[in-house]
Scaffold this active site. Structure first.
Site, PDB file in Angstrom:
ATOM      1  N   ARG A  36       0.844  -1.434  -0.058  1.00  0.00           N
ATOM      2  CA  ARG A  36       0.032  -0.004  -0.101  1.00  0.00           C
ATOM      3  C   ARG A  36       0.819   1.180   0.188  1.00  0.00           C
ATOM      4  NH1 ARG A  36      -2.958   3.087   4.168  1.00  0.00           N
ATOM      5  NH2 ARG A  36      -5.003   3.993   3.193  1.00  0.00           N
ATOM      6  N   ILE A  95      -6.906   8.160  -0.731  1.00  0.00           N
ATOM      7  CA  ILE A  95      -6.636   6.495  -0.730  1.00  0.00           C
ATOM      8  C   ILE A  95      -7.597   6.139   0.443  1.00  0.00           C
ATOM      9  CG2 ILE A  95      -4.646   6.508   0.382  1.00  0.00           C
ATOM     10  CD1 ILE A  95      -3.874   4.010  -0.825  1.00  0.00           C
ATOM     11  N   SER A  96      -8.326   5.164   0.158  1.00  0.00           N
ATOM     12  CA  SER A  96      -9.480   4.877   1.372  1.00  0.00           C
ATOM     13  C   SER A  96      -8.554   4.193   2.342  1.00  0.00           C
ATOM     14  CB  SER A  96     -10.694   3.970   0.464  1.00  0.00           C
ATOM     15  OG  SER A  96     -11.376   4.651  -0.270  1.00  0.00           O
ATOM     16  N   GLN A  97      -9.368   4.353   3.610  1.00  0.00           N
ATOM     17  CA  GLN A  97      -8.965   3.632   4.769  1.00  0.00           C
ATOM     18  C   GLN A  97      -8.751   2.122   4.702  1.00  0.00           C
ATOM     19  OE1 GLN A  97     -11.514   4.407   7.944  1.00  0.00           O
ATOM     20  NE2 GLN A  97     -11.131   2.886   9.422  1.00  0.00           N
TER      21      GLN A  97
END
Length: 213
Positions: free
Chosen positions: A37, A63-65
């Site tokens: 990530r 960027i999503s959790q």
């Protein structure tokens, strides 16, 4: 583009965090454990890559959790070779999770800057979507429909009808619906004319952008 033992150790801890938060699907956890990530984020945020939080990626997007990515993917119920439409490529991280789970991914991104970045970056990591399209997610991708699953990675003030129409019978649409706070909603197509709706709690997303051109 390094993925060190330290990064791998941090990912393992992130997976443990997700398990404590209720993520159960082993394939989802495996994908998150495998994907670097930190490479999807600006270098200034690399230290934060494996904390369970959303972070900026440019073009006023995030960027999503990791929990959100894991939860949406779990709700989508992905099987190998499922044809999945992703609305909002963003950094490409969610795309990578779906590809890691052996889905055939068609992804649409509205922001030119993010689209160009993801198109170059994903193949460098070995993630190749079936199609990556610059366009309006509200209208879906009729030319490739129907889909086994559709995932929307931005907050939608309403549920776009074309997305419902492009689902196979038995397919699922996972979409956060609402203005400031969204409710994670899953629509399962039960017949040509009927859908079953389930809700899975509140989330916060950046808004889904409609093509203004």
């Amino acid at each position: 583009m390094k993925d060190t033992f330290t990064h791998k150790g941090m990912r393992k801890k992130l997976v443990e965090t997700l398990i404590t938060k209720g993520i159960e699907n082993p394939k989802v956890l495996e994908a998150i454990n495998k994907i670097p990530r930190h490479l999807f984020m600006d270098s200034g945020f690399i230290d934060h890559a494996y904390i369970d939080k959303a972070f900026p990626i440019g073009a006023d997007q995030t960027i999503s959790q990791p929990y959100t990515v894991a939860r949406q993917t779990e709700l989508l119920d992905v099987n190998p070779n499922d044809k999945i439409l992703e609305i909002g490529t963003g950094s490409g991280y969610q795309t990578a999770v779906l590809i890691e789970m052996k889905a055939l991914v068609y992804s649409i991104e509205r922001q030119s800057e993010l689209f160009k970045k993801a198109k170059l970056f994903l193949p460098k990591l070995g993630y190749r979507p079936k199609k990556l399209i610059f366009g309006d997610g509200y209208i879906g991708l009729a030319s490739e429909a129907p889909f086994d699953g559709i995932i929307v990675t931005a907050g939608a003030p309403f549920v776009p009808k074309p997305l419902m129409a492009q689902l196979k019978v038995g397919g699922k649409l996972v979409i956060p619906v609402g203005e400031k706070i969204q409710v994670m909603t899953v629509f399962t197509r039960t017949s040509e004319t009927e859908f079953e709706k389930e809700e899975f709690g509140e989330f916060r997303f950046v808004p889904l952008l409609e093509d203004k051109n």
